[in-house]
Design a protein around this motif. Structure first.
Motif, PDB file in Angstrom:
ATOM      1  N   LEU A 195      75.267  28.930  42.330  1.00 24.66           N
ATOM      2  CA  LEU A 195      73.932  28.601  42.844  1.00 24.66           C
ATOM      3  C   LEU A 195      73.859  28.928  44.331  1.00 24.66           C
ATOM      4  CD1 LEU A 195      73.212  25.187  41.052  1.00 24.66           C
ATOM      5  CD2 LEU A 195      72.958  27.530  40.183  1.00 24.66           C
ATOM      6  N   SER A 196      72.760  29.512  44.734  1.00 25.54           N
ATOM      7  CA  SER A 196      72.593  29.897  46.138  1.00 25.54           C
ATOM      8  C   SER A 196      72.258  28.688  46.998  1.00 25.54           C
ATOM      9  CB  SER A 196      71.482  30.929  46.281  1.00 25.54           C
ATOM     10  OG  SER A 196      71.266  31.168  47.665  1.00 25.54           O
ATOM     11  N   THR A 197      72.930  28.588  48.147  1.00 25.72           N
ATOM     12  CA  THR A 197      72.571  27.578  49.141  1.00 25.72           C
ATOM     13  C   THR A 197      71.860  28.229  50.328  1.00 25.72           C
ATOM     14  OG1 THR A 197      74.628  27.796  50.406  1.00 25.72           O
ATOM     15  CG2 THR A 197      74.637  26.220  48.575  1.00 25.72           C
TER      16      THR A 197
ATOM     17  N   ILE B 268      82.197  32.907  49.546  1.00 27.49           N
ATOM     18  CA  ILE B 268      81.999  33.077  50.980  1.00 27.49           C
ATOM     19  C   ILE B 268      81.319  34.417  51.237  1.00 27.49           C
ATOM     20  CG2 ILE B 268      83.149  33.180  53.226  1.00 27.49           C
ATOM     21  CD1 ILE B 268      85.529  31.677  51.691  1.00 27.49           C
ATOM     22  N   GLU B 269      80.032  34.350  51.541  1.00 30.57           N
ATOM     23  CA  GLU B 269      79.283  35.588  51.776  1.00 30.57           C
ATOM     24  C   GLU B 269      79.461  35.998  53.236  1.00 30.57           C
ATOM     25  OE1 GLU B 269      75.252  35.468  50.375  1.00 30.57           O
ATOM     26  OE2 GLU B 269      75.892  35.209  48.301  1.00 30.57           O
ATOM     27  N   CYS B 270      79.990  37.202  53.429  1.00 33.49           N
ATOM     28  CA  CYS B 270      80.217  37.726  54.776  1.00 33.49           C
ATOM     29  C   CYS B 270      79.408  38.991  54.959  1.00 33.49           C
ATOM     30  CB  CYS B 270      81.695  38.040  54.989  1.00 33.49           C
ATOM     31  SG  CYS B 270      82.718  36.565  54.998  1.00 33.49           S
TER      32      CYS B 270
ATOM     33  N   ALA C 274      82.943  43.156  41.840  1.00 30.84           N
ATOM     34  CA  ALA C 274      81.652  43.790  42.120  1.00 30.84           C
ATOM     35  C   ALA C 274      80.479  42.890  41.738  1.00 30.84           C
ATOM     36  CB  ALA C 274      81.551  45.106  41.347  1.00 30.84           C
ATOM     37  N   ARG C 275      79.463  42.884  42.608  1.00 33.49           N
ATOM     38  CA  ARG C 275      78.218  42.187  42.269  1.00 33.49           C
ATOM     39  C   ARG C 275      77.098  43.203  42.194  1.00 33.49           C
ATOM     40  NH1 ARG C 275      75.302  37.676  46.106  1.00 33.49           N
ATOM     41  NH2 ARG C 275      73.693  39.183  46.667  1.00 33.49           N
ATOM     42  N   THR C 276      76.359  43.118  41.105  1.00 31.26           N
ATOM     43  CA  THR C 276      75.178  43.949  40.968  1.00 31.26           C
ATOM     44  C   THR C 276      73.968  43.037  40.708  1.00 31.26           C
ATOM     45  OG1 THR C 276      74.255  45.879  39.820  1.00 31.26           O
ATOM     46  CG2 THR C 276      75.493  44.317  38.465  1.00 31.26           C
TER      47      THR C 276
ATOM     48  N   MET D 196      69.323  42.599  40.544  1.00 29.25           N
ATOM     49  CA  MET D 196      68.063  42.910  41.227  1.00 29.25           C
ATOM     50  C   MET D 196      67.904  42.210  42.569  1.00 29.25           C
ATOM     51  SD  MET D 196      65.234  43.112  38.228  1.00 29.25           S
ATOM     52  CE  MET D 196      65.653  43.780  36.621  1.00 29.25           C
ATOM     53  N   GLU D 197      68.712  41.174  42.839  1.00 31.74           N
ATOM     54  CA  GLU D 197      68.646  40.570  44.175  1.00 31.74           C
ATOM     55  C   GLU D 197      68.926  41.627  45.237  1.00 31.74           C
ATOM     56  OE1 GLU D 197      70.804  36.954  44.894  1.00 31.74           O
ATOM     57  OE2 GLU D 197      70.867  37.265  47.041  1.00 31.74           O
ATOM     58  N   ASP D 198      69.871  42.521  44.940  1.00 32.65           N
ATOM     59  CA  ASP D 198      70.324  43.499  45.930  1.00 32.65           C
ATOM     60  C   ASP D 198      69.609  44.834  45.805  1.00 32.65           C
ATOM     61  OD1 ASP D 198      72.238  41.548  46.676  1.00 32.65           O
ATOM     62  OD2 ASP D 198      73.561  42.234  45.075  1.00 32.65           O
TER      63      ASP D 198
HETATM   64 ZN    ZN Z   1      71.733  35.309  46.918  1.00 28.05          ZN
END
Ligand code: ZN
Length: 277
Positions: A81-83, A143-145, A222-224, A226-228
């Motif tokens: 879940l996104s914070t 951890i999004e960098c 890998a993340r794919t 539609m968010e990106d």
């Molecule tokens: Zn996000």
């Protein structure tokens, strides 16, 4: 090399129905899209929620509804879940409140930055509060960098015992204000990590597929979704998140890299084996 963890970021904060009719917006659509992507091979689904007008928020009840629908369908996909609350558009309290749903993973944006035309504020005090809250609730930070400095913000919290090993990094490249989506940037970020640290990469727009392919060959994840990137190829909209996942599965197999199931992903990331909630 570990099996490949594919994460799918199904809707994000910014894409709109005006830009693509295929974007999931309601909790029902978001859950359905995550389930379809899981059936194609995604081990984790990164979730944002939107209000009735399609605007991103941190509404606990909307998140809870998505979680409930995914689990009701019998899916063991790991929910992340996104914070972020839309690059800090939501209040810090609302962003922290997401953690109380006790997802297996929650995003942890590891620093302040210019994010397109806004400031995405993640102060040292907020990051420490978020890390403590996640630790207390048993939620692992993803951890999004967005640049190299953020790696060290997270590693300092890990040294203080506020992030449990192994830390799991998601490099987010190509955002205006962060590091660009180039092979050289990615290599540098990976080289900043302690040995054997699991990492994944996503990139916005046309950077998405090249960075995902680099992750496949370098031993990252890998993340794919539609968010990106809302496109499947230049000028051609992706018709579903599942379609984007299916392509990565095909590519990984061509390169001889197996796909991690949700259970195998839990092992790689040091998560408990059982599905939650
Ligand atoms: Zn996000």
């Amino acid at each position: 090399m570990d099996k490949l963890i594919i994460s799918v970021a199904v809707t994000g904060s910014w894409p709109t129905r005006e830009k693509t009719p295929y974007l999931p917006i309601t909790p029902e659509e978001i859950a359905q899209s995550a389930i379809e992507a899981w059936r194609e091979g995604a081990a984790a689904a990164h979730i944002h929620v939107r209000d009735k007008n399609g605007k991103v928020n941190c509404d606990r009840s909307l998140y809870a509804r998505v979680v409930e629908l995914v689990r009701a369908a019998g899916s063991d996909v790991i929910l992340n879940l996104s914070t972020s609350g839309g690059a800090g558009a939501a209040s810090e309290e609302d962003r922290l409140e997401v953690v109380s749903l006790r997802p297996e993973l929650a995003s942890f944006d590891a620093g302040t930055m210019n994010f397109n035309d806004r400031i995405f504020c993640n102060s040292p005090a907020f990051l420490e509060r978020l890390a403590r809250r996640m630790l207390a609730e048993g939620v692992k930070p993803e951890i999004e960098c967005f640049d190299a400095g953020m790696i060290y913000n997270a590693l300092r919290l890990a040294e203080k015992g506020l992030i449990e090993p192994p830390p799991f990094f998601q490099f987010v490249l190509g955002v205006k204000g962060g590091a660009p989506a180039t092979a050289k940037q990615l290599m540098h970020l990976v080289e900043c990590l302690p040995p054997n640290t699991p990492w994944s990469v996503c990139a916005v727009g046309p950077g998405q597929l090249p960075m995902n392919v680099l992750a496949i060959v370098l031993g990252g994840h890998a993340r794919t979704g539609m968010e990106d990137n809302i496109y499947y190829s230049k000028g051609v909209l992706a018709e579903s998140n599942a379609q984007l996942v299916a392509r990565l599965v095909r590519f990984a197999r061509e390169f001889g890299r197996d796909i991690a199931s949700p259970l195998e992903t839990r092992k790689i990331l040091g998560l408990p084996a059982e599905t939650r909630p």
